[in-house]
Design an enzyme around this catalytic site. Structure first.
Site, PDB file in Angstrom:
ATOM      1  N   LYS A   1      -4.932   1.716   6.635  1.00 33.19           N
ATOM      2  CA  LYS A   1      -5.542   1.253   7.884  1.00 33.19           C
ATOM      3  C   LYS A   1      -4.500   1.153   8.972  1.00 33.19           C
ATOM      4  O   LYS A   1      -3.369   0.750   8.698  1.00 33.19           O
ATOM      5  CB  LYS A   1      -6.092  -0.168   7.677  1.00 33.19           C
ATOM      6  CG  LYS A   1      -7.405  -0.199   6.971  1.00 33.19           C
ATOM      7  CD  LYS A   1      -8.078  -1.552   7.190  1.00 33.19           C
ATOM      8  CE  LYS A   1      -9.421  -1.543   6.528  1.00 33.19           C
ATOM      9  NZ  LYS A   1      -9.470  -2.265   5.284  1.00 33.19           N
TER      10      LYS A   1
ATOM     11  N   GLU B   1      -9.628  -2.743  -8.436  1.00 29.93           N
ATOM     12  CA  GLU B   1      -8.992  -4.027  -8.092  1.00 29.93           C
ATOM     13  C   GLU B   1     -10.019  -5.098  -7.721  1.00 29.93           C
ATOM     14  O   GLU B   1     -11.186  -4.786  -7.435  1.00 29.93           O
ATOM     15  CB  GLU B   1      -7.995  -3.846  -6.939  1.00 29.93           C
ATOM     16  CG  GLU B   1      -8.636  -3.378  -5.650  1.00 29.93           C
ATOM     17  CD  GLU B   1      -7.840  -3.761  -4.407  1.00 29.93           C
ATOM     18  OE1 GLU B   1      -7.515  -4.960  -4.252  1.00 29.93           O
ATOM     19  OE2 GLU B   1      -7.579  -2.863  -3.579  1.00 29.93           O
TER      20      GLU B   1
ATOM     21  N   VAL C   1      -3.437  -4.317  -5.086  1.00 23.93           N
ATOM     22  CA  VAL C   1      -3.100  -2.992  -5.624  1.00 23.93           C
ATOM     23  C   VAL C   1      -1.902  -3.108  -6.564  1.00 23.93           C
ATOM     24  O   VAL C   1      -1.927  -2.587  -7.686  1.00 23.93           O
ATOM     25  CB  VAL C   1      -2.833  -1.990  -4.471  1.00 23.93           C
ATOM     26  CG1 VAL C   1      -2.193  -0.707  -4.994  1.00 23.93           C
ATOM     27  CG2 VAL C   1      -4.137  -1.675  -3.741  1.00 23.93           C
TER      28      VAL C   1
ATOM     29  N   LYS D   1      -5.192 -14.815  -4.275  1.00 24.10           N
ATOM     30  CA  LYS D   1      -4.800 -13.405  -4.153  1.00 24.10           C
ATOM     31  C   LYS D   1      -3.486 -13.224  -4.911  1.00 24.10           C
ATOM     32  O   LYS D   1      -2.491 -13.874  -4.600  1.00 24.10           O
ATOM     33  CB  LYS D   1      -4.635 -13.080  -2.662  1.00 24.10           C
ATOM     34  CG  LYS D   1      -4.104 -11.695  -2.369  1.00 24.10           C
ATOM     35  CD  LYS D   1      -4.006 -11.478  -0.859  1.00 24.10           C
ATOM     36  CE  LYS D   1      -3.056 -10.343  -0.545  1.00 24.10           C
ATOM     37  NZ  LYS D   1      -2.758 -10.250   0.898  1.00 24.10           N
TER      38      LYS D   1
HETATM   39  N1  PSU Z   1      -6.095  -3.010   2.677  1.00 20.94           N
HETATM   40  C1  PSU Z   1      -7.426  -2.782   2.776  1.00 20.94           C
HETATM   41  N2  PSU Z   1      -8.272  -3.480   1.988  1.00 20.94           N
HETATM   42  C2  PSU Z   1      -7.817  -4.399   1.074  1.00 20.94           C
HETATM   43  C3  PSU Z   1      -6.415  -4.611   0.970  1.00 20.94           C
HETATM   44  C4  PSU Z   1      -5.609  -3.905   1.779  1.00 20.94           C
HETATM   45  O1  PSU Z   1      -7.834  -1.958   3.575  1.00 20.94           O
HETATM   46  O2  PSU Z   1      -8.621  -5.023   0.387  1.00 20.94           O
HETATM   47  C5  PSU Z   1      -5.906  -5.564  -0.059  1.00 20.94           C
HETATM   48  C6  PSU Z   1      -5.479  -4.801  -1.327  1.00 20.94           C
HETATM   49  O3  PSU Z   1      -5.730  -5.592  -2.455  1.00 20.94           O
HETATM   50  C7  PSU Z   1      -3.990  -4.639  -1.126  1.00 20.94           C
HETATM   51  C8  PSU Z   1      -3.644  -5.953  -0.484  1.00 20.94           C
HETATM   52  O4  PSU Z   1      -3.268  -4.436  -2.311  1.00 20.94           O
HETATM   53  O5  PSU Z   1      -4.716  -6.209   0.407  1.00 20.94           O
HETATM   54  C9  PSU Z   1      -2.332  -5.900   0.241  1.00 20.94           C
HETATM   55  O6  PSU Z   1      -1.950  -7.186   0.603  1.00 20.94           O
HETATM   56  P1  PSU Z   1      -0.456  -7.442   1.104  1.00 20.94           P
HETATM   57  O7  PSU Z   1      -0.358  -6.680   2.396  1.00 20.94           O
HETATM   58  O8  PSU Z   1      -0.374  -8.927   1.280  1.00 20.94           O
HETATM   59  O9  PSU Z   1       0.452  -6.923   0.051  1.00 20.94           O
END
Ligand code: PSU
Ligand code: MN
Length: 308
Positions: A164, A29, A111, A91
């Protein structure tokens, strides 16, 4: 190179060659590059990750949106562009893809979006660091990453180091269970918490052999089931962090996010940057190492899958 499956898909020369030769591919990604790590470590990491995939015998395909195309495989200068522009790059999750293509903007894929593009290119394995999930307080805010729905519907196995603890791990696993997404611990019964190997939560299946895991996924798709799988690969012990230190940084980051009223797509990048700053870069070191570890496993899985 143009593609017959989608007029908007573009393969890099390396990926086009791999497809022609039927070599195993691993998707990567770009949100992790633009929004997950600071420059220039993000670019160095992205290039090293590609090298690690190549060493396993698979070919890396880093995915992003550039000039109105869904790029499968990036050149070094394209990776550098996304890394340098960082937070200025849009993003892109599922909802964003058509709009960023239409506007011909540079987009970093999350993702969810990476899975969509990987599936178009028939790539089944995708390595990253951490996925999005149910945010803490998500039962009230309804902030649930689109990554989870994508895992339920798109046939790509995502190799991550778990989730995380900026997120609610227990509810993230519940959500995945409801939507039929299997969570496989690679050589572990415990769901890892990204910076640490422990969470106190269980995975659905512990599998320690890539060939066995590749076969189970092959069966899933052969019997016509939709959706992917979450493969949780714990951070190597020597690179894992002390739980108290990381928990403290995460609590402080969450508190600041709440005070500043940060929401929606901005919250994950905000928390990632804050945690890194509060741990004075030690979380970034762990983050990089676990991505390397995931890239290696994804390559091994893609190779094993191609031999079935
Ligand atoms: N969690 C991480 N590192 C990241 C992301 C999430 O530890 O880089 C990034 C990934 O690209 C994930 C996105 O798909 O953040 C999720 O964002 P959202 O919660 O806005 O869907
Ligand atoms: Mn969200």
């Amino acid at each position: 190179m143009k593609n017959k499956r989608s007029p908007y898909l573009s393969y890099s020369p390396e990926v086009a060659d791999a497809i022609a030769k039927k070599l195993p591919l691993v998707a990567l990604e770009s949100t992790i590059i633009a929004h997950g790590m600071p420059y220039p470590k993000n670019v160095e990491t992205a290039l090293s990750v590609e090298q690690i995939v190549r060493k396993t015998g698979a070919i890396p395909a880093t995915i992003a949106l550039i000039d109105g195309r869904l790029k499968v495989g990036l050149t070094e200068s394209e990776i550098d562009l996304i890394g340098r522009e960082g937070q200025k790059v849009t993003k892109c999750s599922r909802r964003d893809l058509p709009f960023i293509l239409q506007q011909k903007k540079t987009g970093a894929t999350t993702v969810a979006a990476t899975m969509i593009v990987a599936a178009m290119a028939e790539i089944r394995f995708f390595a990253t660091g951490g996925i999005g999930g149910v945010h803490r307080g998500g039962a009230d805010s309804m902030d649930v990453s689109a990554d989870l729905q994508e895992l339920a519907q798109t046939p790509v196995a995502v190799i991550s180091a778990g989730v995380k603890s900026i997120l609610d791990l227990e509810r993230t696993l519940e959500y995945l269970e409801t939507h039929g997404v299997p969570v496989i611990g690679f050589d572990t019964e415990e769901f890892p918490a990204f910076y640490t190997r422990q969470s106190g939560l269980s995975v659905d299946y512990k599998i320690s052999d890539p060939a066995q895991l590749a076969e189970a996924l092959h069966i899933k798709w052969a019997i016509g089931m939709k959706g992917g799988a979450l493969i949780a690969n714990p951070i190597p012990e020597i690179h894992s962090m002390e739980k108290a230190a990381i928990d403290q940084a995460i609590e402080a980051a969450l508190q600041e996010a709440a005070e500043k009223n940060i929401r929606g797509k901005a919250i994950t990048p905000f928390l990632l940057a804050k945690v890194e700053q509060l741990t004075k870069g030690s979380s970034l070191k762990s983050n990089i190492q676990l991505v390397y570890n995931n890239a290696r496993l994804a390559g091994e899985l893609a190779v094993a899958y191609s031999q079935l």
